[in-house]
Write an enzyme that holds these catalytic residues in place. Structure first.
Site, PDB file in Angstrom:
ATOM      1  N   GLU A  87       8.409  -9.142   0.001  1.00  0.00           N
ATOM      2  CA  GLU A  87       8.367  -7.820   0.663  1.00  0.00           C
ATOM      3  C   GLU A  87       8.335  -7.998   2.191  1.00  0.00           C
ATOM      4  O   GLU A  87       7.503  -7.437   2.905  1.00  0.00           O
ATOM      5  CB  GLU A  87       7.181  -6.959   0.195  1.00  0.00           C
ATOM      6  CG  GLU A  87       7.358  -5.475   0.486  1.00  0.00           C
ATOM      7  CD  GLU A  87       6.102  -4.664   0.190  1.00  0.00           C
ATOM      8  OE1 GLU A  87       5.134  -4.733   0.948  1.00  0.00           O
ATOM      9  OE2 GLU A  87       6.112  -3.935  -0.815  1.00  0.00           O
TER      10      GLU A  87
ATOM     11  N   ARG B  67      -6.355   2.845   7.163  1.00  0.00           N
ATOM     12  CA  ARG B  67      -7.368   2.714   8.232  1.00  0.00           C
ATOM     13  C   ARG B  67      -7.103   3.658   9.397  1.00  0.00           C
ATOM     14  O   ARG B  67      -8.034   4.200   9.984  1.00  0.00           O
ATOM     15  CB  ARG B  67      -7.375   1.267   8.751  1.00  0.00           C
ATOM     16  CG  ARG B  67      -8.299   0.353   7.989  1.00  0.00           C
ATOM     17  CD  ARG B  67      -8.334  -1.037   8.619  1.00  0.00           C
ATOM     18  NE  ARG B  67      -9.590  -1.702   8.332  1.00  0.00           N
ATOM     19  CZ  ARG B  67      -9.920  -2.229   7.162  1.00  0.00           C
ATOM     20  NH1 ARG B  67      -9.084  -2.151   6.146  1.00  0.00           N
ATOM     21  NH2 ARG B  67     -11.079  -2.815   6.986  1.00  0.00           N
TER      22      ARG B  67
ATOM     23  N   HIS C  56     -10.019   5.736  -3.402  1.00  0.00           N
ATOM     24  CA  HIS C  56     -10.157   4.333  -2.989  1.00  0.00           C
ATOM     25  C   HIS C  56     -11.635   4.046  -2.701  1.00  0.00           C
ATOM     26  O   HIS C  56     -12.308   4.862  -2.069  1.00  0.00           O
ATOM     27  CB  HIS C  56      -9.306   4.120  -1.732  1.00  0.00           C
ATOM     28  CG  HIS C  56      -9.088   2.691  -1.363  1.00  0.00           C
ATOM     29  ND1 HIS C  56     -10.098   1.894  -0.875  1.00  0.00           N
ATOM     30  CD2 HIS C  56      -7.984   1.897  -1.416  1.00  0.00           C
ATOM     31  CE1 HIS C  56      -9.616   0.688  -0.626  1.00  0.00           C
ATOM     32  NE2 HIS C  56      -8.329   0.662  -0.949  1.00  0.00           N
TER      33      HIS C  56
HETATM   34  C1  UD1 Z   1      -6.601  -3.237   2.123  1.00  0.00           C
HETATM   35  C2  UD1 Z   1      -5.524  -3.732   3.075  1.00  0.00           C
HETATM   36  C3  UD1 Z   1      -4.413  -2.706   3.184  1.00  0.00           C
HETATM   37  C4  UD1 Z   1      -3.902  -2.297   1.824  1.00  0.00           C
HETATM   38  C5  UD1 Z   1      -5.056  -1.838   0.971  1.00  0.00           C
HETATM   39  C6  UD1 Z   1      -4.590  -1.520  -0.431  1.00  0.00           C
HETATM   40  C7  UD1 Z   1      -6.096  -5.128   5.014  1.00  0.00           C
HETATM   41  C8  UD1 Z   1      -6.658  -5.140   6.382  1.00  0.00           C
HETATM   42  N1  UD1 Z   1      -6.072  -3.923   4.417  1.00  0.00           N
HETATM   43  O1  UD1 Z   1      -7.230  -2.121   2.720  1.00  0.00           O
HETATM   44  O2  UD1 Z   1      -3.335  -3.243   3.932  1.00  0.00           O
HETATM   45  O3  UD1 Z   1      -2.969  -1.245   1.973  1.00  0.00           O
HETATM   46  O4  UD1 Z   1      -6.031  -2.897   0.900  1.00  0.00           O
HETATM   47  O5  UD1 Z   1      -5.552  -0.808  -1.147  1.00  0.00           O
HETATM   48  O6  UD1 Z   1      -5.714  -6.136   4.489  1.00  0.00           O
HETATM   49  N2  UD1 Z   1     -13.687  -2.043  -1.991  1.00  0.00           N
HETATM   50  C9  UD1 Z   1     -14.446  -2.067  -3.146  1.00  0.00           C
HETATM   51  N3  UD1 Z   1     -13.857  -2.531  -4.297  1.00  0.00           N
HETATM   52  C10 UD1 Z   1     -12.589  -2.971  -4.337  1.00  0.00           C
HETATM   53  C11 UD1 Z   1     -11.832  -2.928  -3.173  1.00  0.00           C
HETATM   54  C12 UD1 Z   1     -12.399  -2.469  -1.997  1.00  0.00           C
HETATM   55  O7  UD1 Z   1     -15.604  -1.682  -3.154  1.00  0.00           O
HETATM   56  O8  UD1 Z   1     -12.137  -3.401  -5.406  1.00  0.00           O
HETATM   57  C13 UD1 Z   1     -14.328  -1.549  -0.738  1.00  0.00           C
HETATM   58  C14 UD1 Z   1     -15.276  -2.586  -0.127  1.00  0.00           C
HETATM   59  O9  UD1 Z   1     -16.351  -1.919   0.464  1.00  0.00           O
HETATM   60  C15 UD1 Z   1     -14.421  -3.236   0.950  1.00  0.00           C
HETATM   61  C16 UD1 Z   1     -13.637  -2.026   1.424  1.00  0.00           C
HETATM   62  O10 UD1 Z   1     -13.318  -1.301   0.245  1.00  0.00           O
HETATM   63  O11 UD1 Z   1     -15.160  -3.844   1.970  1.00  0.00           O
HETATM   64  C17 UD1 Z   1     -12.412  -2.326   2.238  1.00  0.00           C
HETATM   65  O12 UD1 Z   1     -11.560  -3.276   1.604  1.00  0.00           O
HETATM   66  P1  UD1 Z   1     -10.424  -4.000   2.493  1.00  0.00           P
HETATM   67  O13 UD1 Z   1      -9.608  -4.877   1.623  1.00  0.00           O
HETATM   68  O14 UD1 Z   1     -11.028  -4.612   3.696  1.00  0.00           O
HETATM   69  O15 UD1 Z   1      -9.558  -2.814   3.063  1.00  0.00           O
HETATM   70  P2  UD1 Z   1      -8.707  -1.710   2.344  1.00  0.00           P
HETATM   71  O16 UD1 Z   1      -8.973  -0.448   3.089  1.00  0.00           O
HETATM   72  O17 UD1 Z   1      -8.936  -1.762   0.894  1.00  0.00           O
HETATM   73  N1  UDP Z   2      -2.584   2.528  -7.874  1.00  0.00           N
HETATM   74  C1  UDP Z   2      -3.319   2.278  -9.043  1.00  0.00           C
HETATM   75  N2  UDP Z   2      -4.405   3.067  -9.294  1.00  0.00           N
HETATM   76  C2  UDP Z   2      -4.808   4.051  -8.463  1.00  0.00           C
HETATM   77  C3  UDP Z   2      -4.084   4.280  -7.273  1.00  0.00           C
HETATM   78  C4  UDP Z   2      -2.978   3.496  -7.001  1.00  0.00           C
HETATM   79  O1  UDP Z   2      -2.976   1.399  -9.824  1.00  0.00           O
HETATM   80  O2  UDP Z   2      -5.812   4.719  -8.776  1.00  0.00           O
HETATM   81  C5  UDP Z   2      -1.433   1.668  -7.573  1.00  0.00           C
HETATM   82  C6  UDP Z   2      -0.155   2.368  -7.213  1.00  0.00           C
HETATM   83  O3  UDP Z   2       0.611   2.622  -8.364  1.00  0.00           O
HETATM   84  C7  UDP Z   2       0.522   1.380  -6.276  1.00  0.00           C
HETATM   85  C8  UDP Z   2      -0.628   0.654  -5.625  1.00  0.00           C
HETATM   86  O4  UDP Z   2      -1.778   0.922  -6.427  1.00  0.00           O
HETATM   87  O5  UDP Z   2       1.290   0.422  -6.988  1.00  0.00           O
HETATM   88  C9  UDP Z   2      -0.832   1.132  -4.229  1.00  0.00           C
HETATM   89  O6  UDP Z   2      -2.014   0.619  -3.720  1.00  0.00           O
HETATM   90  P1  UDP Z   2      -2.666   1.172  -2.393  1.00  0.00           P
HETATM   91  O7  UDP Z   2      -2.256   2.574  -2.183  1.00  0.00           O
HETATM   92  O8  UDP Z   2      -4.120   0.861  -2.495  1.00  0.00           O
HETATM   93  O9  UDP Z   2      -2.073   0.210  -1.288  1.00  0.00           O
HETATM   94  P2  UDP Z   2      -0.722   0.206  -0.421  1.00  0.00           P
HETATM   95  O10 UDP Z   2       0.436   0.264  -1.356  1.00  0.00           O
HETATM   96  O11 UDP Z   2      -0.777   1.371   0.522  1.00  0.00           O
HETATM   97  O12 UDP Z   2      -0.810  -1.083   0.321  1.00  0.00           O
END
Ligand code: UD1
Ligand code: UDP
Length: 375
Positions: free
Chosen positions: A120, A217, A247
């Site tokens: 990607e 973010r 999320h």
């Molecule tokens: C991250 C990625 C973003 C991506 C997104 C997909 C970075 C900087 N950001 O953002 O590019 O689009 O994932 O969803 O790499 N948390 C939980 N459980 C989980 C996952 C997250 O509790 O399974 C909470 C935790 O408090 C964690 C916070 O979410 O610290 C943020 O997670 P982080 O991976 O830093 O950033 P995302 O906003 O999830």
């Molecule tokens: N998705 C999922 N469960 C959810 C919400 C999203 O499986 O409750 C999937 C969705 O189909 C997509 C991916 O998660 O494939 C998108 O993830 P996210 O929006 O967290 O990250 P991004 O694509 O913006 O990096």
């Protein structure tokens, strides 16, 4: 002859959804020895995908902490991945997309002169703060990678415009379409896979479903408040129900629970596993999202996507007419949603099942190119 050691490295939900088809395809290549390293930048959301995708990591760094900052997560990623690469000595790593895991894995590999393949590659908004920090994560990774798997011709062109070596660029399609089509077939064969969503849909029987996701973010704070405001105003309509898998980031969950937690036509639910989310897309009338992956998936179901961002690195959906940028102004989000709900012509113009992002065979192409690179 010894096999080429390929290590895939990923850590978040979307990377896992998009890399699991690649892991399976790489494993079908006899010349490759494939290892899976997860950073667990996400924990629960990653585990949901791994389990359903049938992949058990060989290495799990278990790095997620609650409310992690970019600098502490970045430091833990670099310090965690370096020793793994030293111990495993892969001939190549493959990373995906635009997360901090992606960039830090590429850096750690570069420090050891291990070649990097970027799945990607080439998505660009041109604005380093939208998406933030993903635009820079992608650019750094592209400067390191010697195999760039661009999902579309536009992405390939963006890489060439940055003087990325043309021979490194391969247009493959996006592996999310592989995942989506496989999952859609699995649900058709075994509807129980999406059973967990059914009580939510039953609660809103007869209503038109607006599916919502949000986590960017750059939308924290004012953007999230505007999104919540728009959702409340949309849910005023009795013919509509909003289904919003929230999320778990505290910057999302907190404000959304506060603003939307107790409404008869809004379901704030935990993140859905992938089959349930695919079923939600299928059931929805339209989608409001700031997600990257969801922008790529919804057109396959012919579902209009209103993108709650000011710019996108995935303009193919906009150009195809299936997605529209609505920004994070509540009035605009509400107006465009109501237009799609009330104007059948406007709806039909966007609701065309067409997908500019891939054909479902990207992972096989990536595995073949990877195997050939080491012959
Ligand atoms: C991250 C990625 C973003 C991506 C997104 C997909 C970075 C900087 N950001 O953002 O590019 O689009 O994932 O969803 O790499 N948390 C939980 N459980 C989980 C996952 C997250 O509790 O399974 C909470 C935790 O408090 C964690 C916070 O979410 O610290 C943020 O997670 P982080 O991976 O830093 O950033 P995302 O906003 O999830
Ligand atoms: N998705 C999922 N469960 C959810 C919400 C999203 O499986 O409750 C999937 C969705 O189909 C997509 C991916 O998660 O494939 C998108 O993830 P996210 O929006 O967290 O990250 P991004 O694509 O913006 O990096």
């Amino acid at each position: 002859m010894s096999k080429t050691r390929i290590m895939t490295v990923f850590g978040t939900r979307p990377e896992a959804i998009k890399m699991i088809p690649v892991v399976h395809a790489l494993r079908a290549q006899p010349s490759l020895d494939v290892r899976v390293c997860v950073t667990a930048q996400h924990r629960h959301m990653l585990d949901q995908v791994l389990e359903i995708g049938g992949v058990t990591p060989d290495i799990d760094l278990d790095l997620m902490r609650d409310a992690q900052s970019l600098d502490e997560l970045g430091a833990r990623l670099l310090a965690g991945l370096g020793p793994v690469f030293d111990a495993e000595r892969p001939d190549r790593i493959l990373v995906h997309g635009d997360t901090l895991t992606t960039m830090m894995a590429s850096m750690a590999a570069y420090f050891r002169q291990i070649p990097v393949g970027h799945v990607e590659a080439g998505l660009r908004s041109g604005d380093i703060y939208h998406p933030w920090p993903e635009e820079i994560n992608r650019r750094v990774t592209a400067t390191i990678a010697d195999l760039n798997f661009a999902p579309t011709q536009r992405a390939a062109q963006a890489l060439r415009a940055e003087n990325v070596a043309p021979a490194s660029i391969h247009v493959t399609g996006n592996t999310v379409i592989d995942a989506l089509l496989t999952t859609r077939d699995q649900i058709a064969a075994e509807p129980a896979l999406a059973a967990a969503l059914m009580p939510v849909l039953a609660r809103f029987a007869g209503k038109r479903i607006v599916a919502v996701t949000s986590h960017r973010r750059e939308n924290f704070g004012d953007g999230m408040a505007a999104i919540a405001d728009a959702i409340v105003r949309i849910a005023v309509r009795e013919d509509v129900a909003v289904v919003f898998p929230v999320h778990p980031n505290p910057q999302v969950r907190g404000p959304m629970q506060h603003a939307l937690g107790d409404h008869p036509r809004i379901a704030l639910i935990d993140p859905l596993d992938y089959p349930c989310f695919v079923a939600l897309l299928d059931a929805a009338t339209l989608v409001l999202t700031d997600s990257g992956g969801v922008q790529e998936e919804a057109p396959s179901f012919g579902k209009p996507v209103l993108v709650m961002r000011t710019t996108t690195e995935r303009p193919e959906g906009i150009a195809a007419g299936t997605a529209l940028l609505v920004g994070t102004d509540a009035d605009r989000m509400v107006a465009e949603t109501i237009k799609l709900l009330d104007d059948a012509d406007a709806y039909a113009a966007m609701a065309r099942a067409h997908n500019p992002f891939g054909d479902g065979h990207a992972a096989r192409r990536i595995s073949e190119i990877t195997a050939n690179a080491h012959r």
